[in-house]
Motif scaffolding. Structure first.
Motif, mmCIF file in Angstrom:
data_model
loop_
_atom_site.group_PDB
_atom_site.id
_atom_site.type_symbol
_atom_site.label_atom_id
_atom_site.label_comp_id
_atom_site.label_asym_id
_atom_site.label_seq_id
_atom_site.Cartn_x
_atom_site.Cartn_y
_atom_site.Cartn_z
ATOM 1 N N VAL A 128 -5.814 -1.515 4.222
ATOM 2 C CA VAL A 128 -4.955 -0.452 4.735
ATOM 3 C C VAL A 128 -5.653 0.234 5.908
ATOM 4 N N VAL A 129 -4.967 0.307 7.025
ATOM 5 C CA VAL A 129 -5.511 0.905 8.240
ATOM 6 C C VAL A 129 -4.853 2.249 8.536
ATOM 7 N N VAL A 130 -3.545 2.299 8.392
ATOM 8 C CA VAL A 130 -2.784 3.511 8.714
ATOM 9 C C VAL A 130 -1.723 3.711 7.635
ATOM 10 N N GLU A 131 -1.539 4.957 7.249
ATOM 11 C CA GLU A 131 -0.451 5.311 6.337
ATOM 12 C C GLU A 131 0.513 6.238 7.071
ATOM 13 N N MET A 132 1.755 5.784 7.192
ATOM 14 C CA MET A 132 2.793 6.598 7.816
ATOM 15 C C MET A 132 3.416 7.523 6.761
ATOM 16 N N ASP A 133 4.036 8.579 7.236
ATOM 17 C CA ASP A 133 4.687 9.522 6.329
ATOM 18 C C ASP A 133 5.892 8.843 5.671
ATOM 19 N N ALA A 134 5.837 8.672 4.351
ATOM 20 C CA ALA A 134 6.885 7.962 3.628
ATOM 21 C C ALA A 134 7.614 8.860 2.642
ATOM 22 N N ALA A 135 7.472 10.182 2.766
ATOM 23 C CA ALA A 135 8.073 11.097 1.793
ATOM 24 C C ALA A 135 9.589 10.947 1.736
ATOM 25 N N ALA A 136 10.245 10.911 2.891
ATOM 26 C CA ALA A 136 11.711 10.809 2.913
ATOM 27 C C ALA A 136 12.179 9.493 2.317
ATOM 28 N N ARG A 137 11.495 8.404 2.660
ATOM 29 C CA ARG A 137 11.874 7.095 2.123
ATOM 30 C C ARG A 137 11.664 7.049 0.610
ATOM 31 N N ARG A 138 10.602 7.657 0.128
ATOM 32 C CA ARG A 138 10.349 7.642 -1.319
ATOM 33 C C ARG A 138 11.414 8.443 -2.062
ATOM 34 N N GLU B 81 14.507 8.850 -1.078
ATOM 35 C CA GLU B 81 15.707 8.024 -1.043
ATOM 36 C C GLU B 81 15.606 6.877 -2.040
ATOM 37 N N LEU B 82 14.395 6.320 -2.168
ATOM 38 C CA LEU B 82 14.183 5.242 -3.128
ATOM 39 C C LEU B 82 14.385 5.745 -4.555
ATOM 40 N N GLU B 83 13.859 6.916 -4.861
ATOM 41 C CA GLU B 83 14.020 7.481 -6.197
ATOM 42 C C GLU B 83 15.497 7.758 -6.491
ATOM 43 N N LYS B 84 16.213 8.252 -5.491
ATOM 44 C CA LYS B 84 17.643 8.504 -5.661
ATOM 45 C C LYS B 84 18.387 7.203 -5.951
ATOM 46 N N SER B 85 18.050 6.151 -5.250
ATOM 47 C CA SER B 85 18.710 4.861 -5.462
ATOM 48 C C SER B 85 18.397 4.299 -6.839
ATOM 49 N N ARG B 86 17.179 4.508 -7.300
ATOM 50 C CA ARG B 86 16.827 4.037 -8.646
ATOM 51 C C ARG B 86 17.613 4.791 -9.714
ATOM 52 N N ARG C 6 20.783 -2.863 -6.467
ATOM 53 C CA ARG C 6 19.456 -3.481 -6.545
ATOM 54 C C ARG C 6 19.000 -3.980 -5.178
ATOM 55 N N ALA C 7 19.917 -4.536 -4.405
ATOM 56 C CA ALA C 7 19.572 -4.985 -3.051
ATOM 57 C C ALA C 7 19.165 -3.803 -2.178
ATOM 58 N N ALA C 8 19.870 -2.676 -2.316
ATOM 59 C CA ALA C 8 19.517 -1.478 -1.543
ATOM 60 C C ALA C 8 18.132 -0.972 -1.935
ATOM 61 N N ILE C 9 17.811 -1.028 -3.213
ATOM 62 C CA ILE C 9 16.483 -0.594 -3.679
ATOM 63 C C ILE C 9 15.402 -1.520 -3.123
ATOM 64 N N ALA C 10 15.665 -2.826 -3.135
ATOM 65 C CA ALA C 10 14.685 -3.773 -2.589
ATOM 66 C C ALA C 10 14.429 -3.504 -1.108
ATOM 67 N N LEU C 11 15.475 -3.170 -0.361
ATOM 68 C CA LEU C 11 15.319 -2.862 1.061
ATOM 69 C C LEU C 11 14.487 -1.593 1.254
ATOM 70 N N LEU C 12 14.745 -0.583 0.450
ATOM 71 C CA LEU C 12 13.976 0.662 0.551
ATOM 72 C C LEU C 12 12.516 0.433 0.164
ATOM 73 N N LEU D 24 10.875 -2.284 0.588
ATOM 74 C CA LEU D 24 10.269 -2.959 1.735
ATOM 75 C C LEU D 24 9.948 -1.961 2.840
ATOM 76 N N GLU D 25 10.848 -1.035 3.106
ATOM 77 C CA GLU D 25 10.618 -0.031 4.147
ATOM 78 C C GLU D 25 9.428 0.866 3.790
ATOM 79 N N VAL D 26 9.318 1.244 2.517
ATOM 80 C CA VAL D 26 8.175 2.058 2.094
ATOM 81 C C VAL D 26 6.879 1.274 2.246
ATOM 82 N N ALA D 27 6.914 -0.012 1.855
ATOM 83 C CA ALA D 27 5.710 -0.843 1.983
ATOM 84 C C ALA D 27 5.308 -1.005 3.449
ATOM 85 N N GLU D 28 6.286 -1.118 4.349
ATOM 86 C CA GLU D 28 5.984 -1.290 5.770
ATOM 87 C C GLU D 28 5.386 -0.028 6.389
ATOM 88 N N LEU D 29 5.576 1.126 5.750
ATOM 89 C CA LEU D 29 4.977 2.355 6.255
ATOM 90 C C LEU D 29 3.482 2.424 5.943
#
Length: 372
Positions: free
Chosen positions: A99-109, A111-116, A239-245, A247-252
């Motif tokens: 891990v080199v850089v961590e981007m701010d992922a609060a909003a995505r997380r 949204e992910l929790e809401k989708s779950r 489930r597909a929407a959760i998988a996309l989110l 992935l977006e969190v992981a990319e941050l």
């Protein structure tokens, strides 16, 4: 100057002695200083010439400077956002995947929790609907059991009634009973025949639960599955929407694309960057490989496979053999550090040399290369 003052000088000339004898003290000191300064100046000039030749970048056609091939890798996020944390420092060695850089992922997380949570609700709805349908199927099965029992009873009664009607017709013909009794029996026979015919039609169409158990699924079961299918599809979409989110969190979380050393921290925590904006620069050196930039004149006659002598750009370094791996087919403008004079543009070709030295190279490290 009087005759007395000139006498020592004239006598010295007459005797063949040095004409400096008898000169004033200031003149003697100047000439002595000049005599001592000349060797010093010669030594300084020789050292400067040696340094220029040694640290120059294209010396002659047979002697040049090469550098450890350095490859720079841009570390950048794939999505825009704010830098939360930079986990490395300049000069730090990293491995691929660190891990080199961590981007701010609060909003995505969030949204992910809401989708779950939404997925959990939909799954609960499916379970409730399935239970409801199971109850309906159970009630239908009970109705089927009753219908089948009624069917068997009606068929048995129909068979008996047919026999009775035949007997009554005979008794009516013998005038032993009245015709009214025979007519009531026939009406009951027609009603039972209609009910039994309805059973037969339901059995053929697989309705009412009267289809044979070894046959295809009844229409009722198909209807139950059809009612549950929209709920199942909605769950798959969620489930597909959760998988996309995910992935977006992981990319941050930005990871090192390769092994290397942190060269530059381009951005700092708190800065907002666009997708693809460089945050960290990694540098790597190709193992046992250096690059020499030879001028157009110097590169003539250099071919792949040629053996060269390589030496680190240090006074006490030993020389060891190397081999020319490739010679670039096109000319390019030499970088500043590969020119004898940075202000003078020079063109040449890139020559890749493989070393026999053990150990890692420092990116950009200088070597002396002598072509045999």
């Amino acid at each position: 100057m009087g005759d007395t003052d000139l006498a020592p000088t004239l006598e010295a000339h007459a005797d063949g002695a040095s004409p400096l004898r008898g000169l004033p003290g200031t003149a003697l000191a100047r000439r002595a200083l000049a005599g001592r300064a000349l060797p010093v100046l010669l030594i300084v000039g020789a050292l400067a010439t040696f340094y220029a030749l040694r640290h120059g970048h294209v010396v002659t056609g047979m002697d040049t400077v090469a550098y450890a091939d350095a490859t720079h890798h841009r570390v950048a996020p794939v999505a825009p956002g704010r830098i939360d944390r930079v986990t490395v420092a300049v000069g730090q060695a990293v491995r691929k995947g660190d891990v080199v850089v961590e981007m701010d992922a609060a909003a995505r997380r969030l949204e992910l929790e809401k989708s779950r949570l939404e997925l959990a609700r939909r799954e609960a709805d499916l379970r409730a609907a399935a239970q409801t349908q199971d109850s309906e199927v159970t009630r239908s099965e009970l109705w089927v059991l009753k219908a089948k029992a009624d069917e068997r009873g009606d068929r048995a009664e129909l068979a008996e009634l047919r026999s009775r009607v035949v007997r009554l017709d005979q008794l009516v013909a013998d005038k032993l009973v009245g015709s009214s009794e025979a007519e009531r029996a026939k009406e009951r026979l027609r009603a039972l025949s209609a009910r039994v015919e309805t059973y037969d039609q339901a059995t053929q169409l697989g309705r009412g639960g009267l289809a044979a158990s070894t046959g295809p699924r009844s229409q009722h079961q198909t209807d139950v599955e059809a009612r549950l299918e929209p709920l199942r599809q909605a769950i798959q979409v969620q489930r597909a929407a959760i998988a996309l989110l995910e992935l977006e969190v992981a990319e941050l979380t930005v990871k090192a694309p390769c092994d290397g050393v942190v060269s530059v921290l381009v951005r700092q925590p708190g800065e907002v960057v666009e997708a693809g904006a460089e945050i960290v620069t990694l540098v790597t050196a190709r193992p046992k490989t250096v690059v020499a930039m030879l001028s157009e004149q110097a590169v003539e006659g250099v071919r792949p496979g040629a053996v060269v002598d390589v030496k680190r750009n240090q006074f006490t370094s030993a020389s060891y053999p190397g081999r020319v791996v490739s010679v670039a087919p096109e000319l390019e403008e030499l970088p500043l550090r590969a020119r004898p004079s940075p202000q003078t543009p020079l063109w040449g070709r890139r020559v890749l040399i493989e070393l026999t030295i053990d150990g890692e190279l420092v990116p950009g490290e200088a070597f002396r290369v002598s072509l045999r």
